[in-house]
Enzyme design. Structure first.
Site, PDB file in Angstrom:
ATOM      1  CG  ASP A  24     -11.098  39.480 -38.977  1.00 10.66           C
ATOM      2  OD1 ASP A  24     -10.821  39.650 -37.788  1.00 10.66           O
ATOM      3  OD2 ASP A  24     -10.839  40.313 -39.854  1.00 10.66           O
TER       4      ASP A  24
ATOM      5  CG  ASP B 253      -9.004  32.706 -35.250  1.00  9.64           C
ATOM      6  OD1 ASP B 253     -10.232  32.497 -35.328  1.00  9.64           O
ATOM      7  OD2 ASP B 253      -8.507  33.682 -34.643  1.00  9.64           O
TER       8      ASP B 253
END
Ligand SMILES: O=c1[nH]cnc2cc3nc(NCCN4CCOCC4)[nH]c3cc12
Length: 381
Positions: free
Chosen positions: A97, A275
């Site tokens: 991320d 996720d």
């Protein structure tokens, strides 16, 4: 993996069944079968699991957190040690991320500006600056196969003006992230950069964000700004207006989602990648996910139940240990509780994803969805 020219990153849309999609992503570290669930490996480990165990459950890709790794051990040290794949002995695909979401949720003394976010570490108070450029530099040092733009995710509910401002900032940061990614030669290394659609719970802003982002050259597109406290039906409604205006032949990643039901309903609305810390975090808190719903092993009703969680499962944690034993381990706070329940939960999530992929291939996704929800409702007999 050397930096020499790699096969380009690519996504193949293999089959659709309604809005559900079966695809394949090719990365420098192997193929990712979609729809895919990506176990979260926050600090260069999927907590309580060995990398090979995670792989044996069927995971093609895991998630690394930029915020955590930039603070400890730092991206520069991971790069010096051969990059994140080598450092953590995970030779398959890694998605990172941007760090922005965790700066906003974990860091102290944050200061937002057009440049980026300055903040102090929640560990030692050291000062840091997260800009679109610095985030991409960190993800590049980690050697991430799939990188995220720096964006601004705001909590819901929020005023339209606030949502619009954050959406426009994220679009400006999308452009700066892309420039930095190309400056670092990402495409030539077969790496991907995903843009992130924002727009809160406002349908018009969602469509505007997706359309403007879709005109920019990204290898994939994330749907951000959801799973931030809004009701499930609001999240699903936003997907219904957003995925139809996202590029068809690029992967779509719904960030931070979710429970098995969230995943099933989001696949039905055109999402390819997921996720969530749910399966791993719940495992450390005594909660088991099974084909027939959730089982809270803290509950005394399991104290003398000799049955395993699911005797038909392939996973040893699910098949070879009684609920009574798991209840005992949870009650006395033994480390093996977290290990076995994390193993079970990730096994169940990958079992669900395999079922989803098979059903889309067979054109029976709608039946699969209904049957799966009936099984969950059956509860833990
Ligand atoms: O817009 C986003 N941009 C970049 N990263 C994100 C991460 C995100 N993660 C969530 N939700 C996580 C919800 N979790 C569910 C399980 O318990 C912990 C929180 N929503 C998210 C939105 C974004």
């Amino acid at each position: 993996m050397s930096d020499q020219a790699q096969k380009p990153f690519s996504f193949k849309l293999l089959k659709t069944d309604g809005a559900a999609r079966r695809g394949e992503i090719t990365t420098p570290h192997g193929v990712v079968r979609t729809p895919a669930f990506m176990p979260v490996g926050t600090q260069a480990t999927v907590k309580a699991m060995y990398p090979q165990q995670v792989r044996d459950l069927g995971a093609d890709v895991i998630l690394g957190n930029t915020y955590h790794l930039m603070l400890r051990p730092t991206a520069e040290r991971v790069a010096k040690l051969g990059g994140l794949h080598h450092f953590m002995n995970w030779p398959h695909a890694i998605l990172t991320d941007s760090g922005g979401f965790q700066v906003m949720s974990l860091a102290q003394l944050r200061k937002m500006s057009e440049e980026g976010v300055s903040f102090r570490s929640h560990h030692d108070g050291s000062k840091h600056m997260m800009s679109p450029e610095r985030s991409i530099e960190i993800q590049g040092l980690l050697g991430s196969d799939i990188q995220m733009q720096l964006d601004q995710c705001i909590a819901l509910p929020a005023e339209r003006s606030e949502i619009e401002e954050a959406m426009n900032l994220s679009l400006r940061w999308a452009d700066r992230s892309r420039t930095q990614f190309e400056k670092m030669g990402g495409p030539g290394k077969g790496q991907a950069l995903y843009g992130i659609v924002q727009g809160g719970d406002n349908p018009e802003l969602r469509v505007e964000s997706a359309q403007r982002l879709g005109e920019m050259p990204f290898e994939g597109y994330s749907v951000g700004g959801l799973a931030v406290g809004e009701p499930q039906e609001v999240m699903l409604r936003m997907l219904e207006v957003t995925t139809p205006v996202m590029p068809v032949h690029k992967p779509r990643y719904l960030m931070g989602v979710g429970t098995p039901e969230d995943i099933l309903e989001s696949v039905a609305r055109g999402i390819d990648q997921f996720d969530c810390v749910m399966p791993t975090r719940a495992g450390r808190h005594g909660l088991a996910y099974t084909r027939f719903g959730k089982v809270n092993l803290k509950n005394a009703r399991h104290a003398e139940d000799p049955r395993p969680l699911d005797e038909e499962a392939d996973c040893p944690a699910t098949r070879d240990y009684s609920r009574a034993y798991l209840h005992h381990l949870v009650r006395v706070n033994e480390g093996l509780a977290a290990m076995l329940l994390t193993w079970n939960n990730l096994a169940y999530y990958q079992f669900l994803m395999q079922g989803i992929r098979d059903a889309i291939e067979a054109g029976t996704f709608e039946d699969f969805r209904q049957k799966t929800k009936e099984d969950w409702a059956r509860g833990d007999l």
